[in-house]
Design a protein around this motif. Structure first.
Motif, PDB file in Angstrom:
ATOM      1  N   VAL A 134     -70.608   2.974 -29.642  1.00 57.75           N
ATOM      2  CA  VAL A 134     -70.452   2.504 -31.019  1.00 57.75           C
ATOM      3  C   VAL A 134     -71.760   2.658 -31.792  1.00 57.75           C
ATOM      4  CG1 VAL A 134     -69.808   0.546 -32.469  1.00 57.75           C
ATOM      5  CG2 VAL A 134     -68.694   0.882 -30.268  1.00 57.75           C
ATOM      6  N   SER A 183     -58.821  -4.515 -30.545  1.00 54.37           N
ATOM      7  CA  SER A 183     -60.136  -3.912 -30.775  1.00 54.37           C
ATOM      8  C   SER A 183     -60.564  -4.039 -32.230  1.00 54.37           C
ATOM      9  CB  SER A 183     -60.106  -2.444 -30.358  1.00 54.37           C
ATOM     10  OG  SER A 183     -61.326  -1.805 -30.623  1.00 54.37           O
ATOM     11  N   ALA A 184     -59.621  -3.888 -33.174  1.00 52.69           N
ATOM     12  CA  ALA A 184     -59.956  -4.017 -34.596  1.00 52.69           C
ATOM     13  C   ALA A 184     -60.381  -5.442 -34.940  1.00 52.69           C
ATOM     14  CB  ALA A 184     -58.761  -3.592 -35.445  1.00 52.69           C
ATOM     15  N   ASN A 234     -62.328   5.786 -31.914  1.00 54.31           N
ATOM     16  CA  ASN A 234     -61.254   5.434 -30.982  1.00 54.31           C
ATOM     17  C   ASN A 234     -60.300   6.586 -30.713  1.00 54.31           C
ATOM     18  OD1 ASN A 234     -62.257   2.805 -30.917  1.00 54.31           O
ATOM     19  ND2 ASN A 234     -60.946   2.127 -32.590  1.00 54.31           N
ATOM     20  N   THR A 270     -57.112   1.164 -39.852  1.00 51.96           N
ATOM     21  CA  THR A 270     -57.511   1.817 -38.599  1.00 51.96           C
ATOM     22  C   THR A 270     -56.362   2.026 -37.612  1.00 51.96           C
ATOM     23  OG1 THR A 270     -58.152  -0.345 -37.689  1.00 51.96           O
ATOM     24  CG2 THR A 270     -59.871   0.975 -38.761  1.00 51.96           C
ATOM     25  N   THR A 327     -64.304   4.302 -37.474  1.00 51.79           N
ATOM     26  CA  THR A 327     -63.664   3.651 -36.331  1.00 51.79           C
ATOM     27  C   THR A 327     -62.495   4.471 -35.804  1.00 51.79           C
ATOM     28  OG1 THR A 327     -64.291   1.498 -37.260  1.00 51.79           O
ATOM     29  CG2 THR A 327     -62.608   1.507 -35.548  1.00 51.79           C
ATOM     30  N   SER A 347     -64.113  -5.855 -33.911  1.00 52.92           N
ATOM     31  CA  SER A 347     -65.113  -4.892 -34.395  1.00 52.92           C
ATOM     32  C   SER A 347     -66.311  -5.620 -34.988  1.00 52.92           C
ATOM     33  CB  SER A 347     -64.487  -3.972 -35.452  1.00 52.92           C
ATOM     34  OG  SER A 347     -63.472  -3.180 -34.881  1.00 52.92           O
ATOM     35  N   GLN A 375     -70.356  -1.521 -35.580  1.00 59.59           N
ATOM     36  CA  GLN A 375     -70.426  -0.553 -36.664  1.00 59.59           C
ATOM     37  C   GLN A 375     -70.649  -1.223 -38.015  1.00 59.59           C
ATOM     38  OE1 GLN A 375     -67.836  -1.264 -34.631  1.00 59.59           O
ATOM     39  NE2 GLN A 375     -65.936  -0.337 -35.375  1.00 59.59           N
TER      40      GLN A 375
END
Length: 317
Positions: A141, A248-249, A192, A104, A188, A252, A255
């Motif tokens: 999301v 952010s990853a 983003n 990502t 994702t 997660s 999702q």
């Protein structure tokens, strides 16, 4: 003689007069500090309720075993951390998280940078494209996950319909262990894209036009100008996007919970979802809190390393 004896009196009166402004100055400073703390109080209260209290509660729960109601059952010290660090499931989740980050973060930054460079051109109607590229930022999301769930549908998938024209067999996007994690990563990256695009486009718009004109006069091509002038000057924006995207990853969850629920065969079982399973499905709040603290340490350490080594290549104007 009388005049000489009365000479010392005026300095005393001046000293007394000067003591009053000094005292009033201290009082005014305390009033300013109290006023500043008053303005900060709402933010401190919110941080205390939603950040500091949960963090302290996680530290507390990580030292105990709990029952299904979350009540303290037995003090075990650091045994929860030992159990987590010796668990194969934890390391599998960590490896899945690392792969998810690799899927990502670079792809998202590269796609946003490409769109920002293309839409930075001063052409007619370019504002429409900027608006379109920024649209994913307005999608939540949950909504984005439902949209991509339809796109990934086993029989009604629009993506498989497009692949059929190329003679490529249908892909089981969310049910094949080989494709589940890349499919969520693709979603994702799109989700983003709006935020990353706006940040990088703002960085490009901050580059002075005089530099581009000077490079053009010197005979520099568009590609060379971009890598020699634009890239170094927007390196603070790229660094910011990289740090925020990695954090952010690591966090997660929504999702994955909507699309795959950690499956198939734990191929999308990232650390946050593993914490959710331990704490709120298996009711092992001590183990879940221990994993949450380990994740906190990992994110903090990685962020510090990024600032220590990555920031050296950032060129601040």
């Amino acid at each position: 003689m009388e005049k000489d004896m009365t000479l010392p009196n005026p300095p005393r009166s001046r000293a007394r007069a000067g003591a009053i402004p000094l005292k009033s100055l201290r009082v005014s400073r305390w009033k300013e500090r109290l006023l500043a703390y008053g303005f900060l109080a709402p933010s401190l209260i919110v941080f205390g309720i939603f950040l500091f209290y949960p963090l302290g509660k996680s530290v507390y729960l990580s030292l105990f075993l709990t029952d299904p109601q979350g009540r303290i059952a037995e003090f075990v010290g650091i045994d929860n951390f030992k159990a987590v660090l010796s668990s194969d499931q934890f390391y599998n989740s960590l490896w899945v998280t690392v792969k998810y980050i690799l899927f990502t973060v670079p792809t998202g930054a590269a796609a946003a940078l490409l769109l920002a460079a293309l839409s930075h051109q001063k052409l007619r109607g370019m504002k429409i494209f900027r608006f379109i590229f920024s649209l994913p930022m307005a999608v939540s999301v949950g909504t984005g996950s439902v949209i991509w769930m339809i796109l990934y549908h086993p029989t009604l998938s629009i993506l498989n319909y497009g692949l059929s024209f190329l003679g490529i067999p249908a892909i089981q996007w969310l049910t094949d262990p080989k494709w589940a994690l890349p499919s969520i990563a693709m979603m994702t990256v799109w989700l983003n894209l709006g935020f990353n695009y706006i940040v990088l486009l703002s960085g490009l718009q901050g580059v002075p036009d005089d530099l581009y004109e000077s490079a053009k006069i010197d005979g520099s091509g568009s590609v060379r100008t971009f890598f020699r002038i634009s890239m170094p000057l927007i390196s603070p924006s790229l660094f910011f996007v990289g740090v925020v995207s990695i954090i952010s990853a690591f966090q997660s969850f929504a999702q994955i919970n909507i699309l795959t629920k950690g499956g198939p065969m734990n191929s999308t079982d990232v650390l946050v979802y593993n914490i959710y399973q331990d704490a709120f499905i298996n009711y092992r709040f001590g183990s879940g809190s221990a994993q949450a603290l380990i994740l906190f340490v990992l994110i903090t350490a990685l962020t510090i390393l990024q600032f220590k080594f990555g920031e050296k290549k950032v060129h601040y104007q």
